[in-house]
Design an enzyme around this catalytic site. Structure first.
Site, PDB file in Angstrom:
ATOM      1  N   ASN A   9      38.516  36.933  45.457  1.00  0.00           N
ATOM      2  CA  ASN A   9      39.253  37.240  46.782  1.00  0.00           C
ATOM      3  C   ASN A   9      38.442  38.045  47.661  1.00  0.00           C
ATOM      4  O   ASN A   9      38.384  39.069  47.604  1.00  0.00           O
ATOM      5  CB  ASN A   9      40.640  37.929  46.592  1.00  0.00           C
ATOM      6  CG  ASN A   9      41.370  37.952  47.725  1.00  0.00           C
ATOM      7  OD1 ASN A   9      41.023  37.729  48.779  1.00  0.00           O
ATOM      8  ND2 ASN A   9      42.421  39.026  47.539  1.00  0.00           N
ATOM      9  N   LYS A  11      38.886  38.644  50.702  1.00  0.00           N
ATOM     10  CA  LYS A  11      39.825  39.185  51.796  1.00  0.00           C
ATOM     11  C   LYS A  11      39.182  38.957  53.290  1.00  0.00           C
ATOM     12  O   LYS A  11      38.555  37.999  53.525  1.00  0.00           O
ATOM     13  CB  LYS A  11      40.077  40.662  51.584  1.00  0.00           C
ATOM     14  CG  LYS A  11      40.444  40.997  50.115  1.00  0.00           C
ATOM     15  CD  LYS A  11      40.627  42.236  49.802  1.00  0.00           C
ATOM     16  CE  LYS A  11      41.406  42.396  48.386  1.00  0.00           C
ATOM     17  NZ  LYS A  11      41.801  43.572  48.081  1.00  0.00           N
ATOM     18  N   HIS A  94      49.968  38.478  47.893  1.00  0.00           N
ATOM     19  CA  HIS A  94      49.132  39.738  47.626  1.00  0.00           C
ATOM     20  C   HIS A  94      49.744  40.806  48.409  1.00  0.00           C
ATOM     21  O   HIS A  94      50.600  40.982  49.456  1.00  0.00           O
ATOM     22  CB  HIS A  94      47.849  39.236  48.341  1.00  0.00           C
ATOM     23  CG  HIS A  94      46.834  40.129  47.781  1.00  0.00           C
ATOM     24  ND1 HIS A  94      46.596  41.565  48.405  1.00  0.00           N
ATOM     25  CD2 HIS A  94      45.843  40.318  47.019  1.00  0.00           C
ATOM     26  CE1 HIS A  94      45.714  42.156  47.869  1.00  0.00           C
ATOM     27  NE2 HIS A  94      45.208  41.097  47.001  1.00  0.00           N
ATOM     28  N   GLU A  96      48.526  43.152  49.720  1.00  0.00           N
ATOM     29  CA  GLU A  96      48.251  43.532  51.407  1.00  0.00           C
ATOM     30  C   GLU A  96      49.044  42.612  52.210  1.00  0.00           C
ATOM     31  O   GLU A  96      49.175  43.207  53.268  1.00  0.00           O
ATOM     32  CB  GLU A  96      46.710  43.231  51.542  1.00  0.00           C
ATOM     33  CG  GLU A  96      45.875  44.240  50.836  1.00  0.00           C
ATOM     34  CD  GLU A  96      44.549  43.950  50.142  1.00  0.00           C
ATOM     35  OE1 GLU A  96      44.002  42.911  50.616  1.00  0.00           O
ATOM     36  OE2 GLU A  96      43.977  44.528  49.505  1.00  0.00           O
ATOM     37  N   GLU A 166      48.647  42.211  39.343  1.00  0.00           N
ATOM     38  CA  GLU A 166      47.903  43.218  40.011  1.00  0.00           C
ATOM     39  C   GLU A 166      48.543  44.268  40.529  1.00  0.00           C
ATOM     40  O   GLU A 166      49.128  44.423  41.628  1.00  0.00           O
ATOM     41  CB  GLU A 166      47.340  42.618  41.657  1.00  0.00           C
ATOM     42  CG  GLU A 166      46.473  41.323  41.463  1.00  0.00           C
ATOM     43  CD  GLU A 166      45.380  41.142  42.662  1.00  0.00           C
ATOM     44  OE1 GLU A 166      44.479  41.139  42.500  1.00  0.00           O
ATOM     45  OE2 GLU A 166      46.083  41.187  43.650  1.00  0.00           O
ATOM     46  N   GLY A 172      41.571  48.227  44.675  1.00  0.00           N
ATOM     47  CA  GLY A 172      40.494  48.781  45.622  1.00  0.00           C
ATOM     48  C   GLY A 172      40.243  50.546  45.197  1.00  0.00           C
ATOM     49  O   GLY A 172      39.638  51.104  46.051  1.00  0.00           O
ATOM     50  N   SER A 212      40.661  46.346  40.871  1.00  0.00           N
ATOM     51  CA  SER A 212      39.292  47.113  40.502  1.00  0.00           C
ATOM     52  C   SER A 212      38.756  46.491  39.154  1.00  0.00           C
ATOM     53  O   SER A 212      37.973  47.276  38.416  1.00  0.00           O
ATOM     54  CB  SER A 212      39.892  48.511  40.186  1.00  0.00           C
ATOM     55  OG  SER A 212      40.136  49.158  41.218  1.00  0.00           O
TER      56      SER A 212
HETATM   57  P1  PGA Z   1      39.932  44.707  44.117  1.00  0.00           P
HETATM   58  O1  PGA Z   1      40.908  43.699  44.709  1.00  0.00           O
HETATM   59  O2  PGA Z   1      39.129  44.022  43.025  1.00  0.00           O
HETATM   60  O3  PGA Z   1      38.966  45.200  45.234  1.00  0.00           O
HETATM   61  O4  PGA Z   1      40.704  45.901  43.530  1.00  0.00           O
HETATM   62  C1  PGA Z   1      41.682  42.762  44.020  1.00  0.00           C
HETATM   63  C2  PGA Z   1      42.587  42.216  44.901  1.00  0.00           C
HETATM   64  O5  PGA Z   1      43.227  42.690  45.743  1.00  0.00           O
HETATM   65  O6  PGA Z   1      42.950  40.831  44.789  1.00  0.00           O
END
Ligand code: PGA
Length: 248
Positions: A9, A11, A94, A96, A166, A172, A212
């Site tokens: 992903n 983003k 997601h 976000e 997740e 992150g 992460s």
């Molecule tokens: P990350 O993000 O691996 O940077 O923690 C994962 C995601 O949000 O899909």
């Protein structure tokens, strides 16, 4: 045995040119794919990446879509148009999108139904935040998210949905769940699918872990029998990092 799935992903990162350079980098370093690979770049890169992604047998996914196919919805992206240009997957739900764009279960459900109607495969993200984990209400919370998001998804379509667990506190942050916690959540998700769709479909549905995931820890998750793959954000942006993960 089916291959495990790795979803990148990106983003809101990488220009069209950078996306294409990344694919060329993969091409130079890849000899056969051990995993099923999906890259979800920004919308603007999807079309440009299609030919090379096809050649490399990498599927493309979008990071979002709207719940209508067309109309006066300024700034939205049509699931029909995404399917038409060759995207095979779409990430929905997601955290976000839920947090910054206030998408709730109802909206995510409408998007899922429309994406399925257009033959897109859905990667549905669910996961608790830090407070829920602290209060030990994470399972109830995630099952509730599933109930809302999967409302009126029928048995014929359920296997076109991959569930990505997740935890929001892990995205992150460098923090990850333990193998035991990932296993526990995966088994509760399977129980829920089993109650709603029966044992057979529950045994077939794919569950990913995300949050992460890095080149230091990805093997731990891929080695779990109840986890069918990983969803990688930050660690999928650097070519060397990503190649390390997909080739080992
Ligand atoms: P990350 O993000 O691996 O940077 O923690 C994962 C995601 O949000 O899909």
């Amino acid at each position: 045995m089916r291959k495990k799935l790795i979803v990148a992903n990106w983003k809101m990162n990488k220009s069209v040119e950078e996306s294409l350079e990344f694919l060329s980098g993969i091409e130079q370093n890849l000899s056969g794919l051990k995993y099923d690979l999906v890259i979800c770049p920004p919308f603007i890169s999807l079309f440009a990446m299609k030919a090379k992604a096809d050649k490399l047998k990498i599927s493309l996914g979008a990071q979002n879509c709207f719940y209508e196919n067309s109309g006066a919805y300024t700034g939205e992206v049509s699931p029909h148009a995404l399917a038409d240009l060759g995207a095979r997957y779409v990430i929905l739900g997601h955290s976000e999108r839920r947090n910054y764009f206030h998408e709730n279960g109802k909206v995510i459900n409408k998007k899922i139904l429309k994406a399925l109607e257009n033959n897109l495969k859905v990667i549905l993200c669910v996961g608790e935040d830090a407070l829920q984990r602290h209060e030990r209400t994470e399972i109830e919370f995630v099952i509730n998210q599933l109930k809302e998001c999967l409302h009126s998804v029928n048995s014929e379509d359920i296997l076109r949905i991959t569930i990505a667990y997740e935890p929001v506190w892990a995205i992150g942050t460098g923090k990850i769940v333990s193998s035991k916690e990932a296993q526990e959540m995966a088994s509760k998700i399977k129980d829920f699918i089993s109650q709603s769709y029966g044992n057979f479909l529950s045994s077939k549905i794919s569950i990913l872990y995300g949050g992460s995931v890095s080149k230091e820890n990805y093997k731990e998750f891929l080695s779990l029998s109840c986890i069918d793959g990983i969803l990688i954000g930050g660690a999928s942006l650097d070519l060397k990092n990503f190649i390390d993960i997909i080739t080992h």
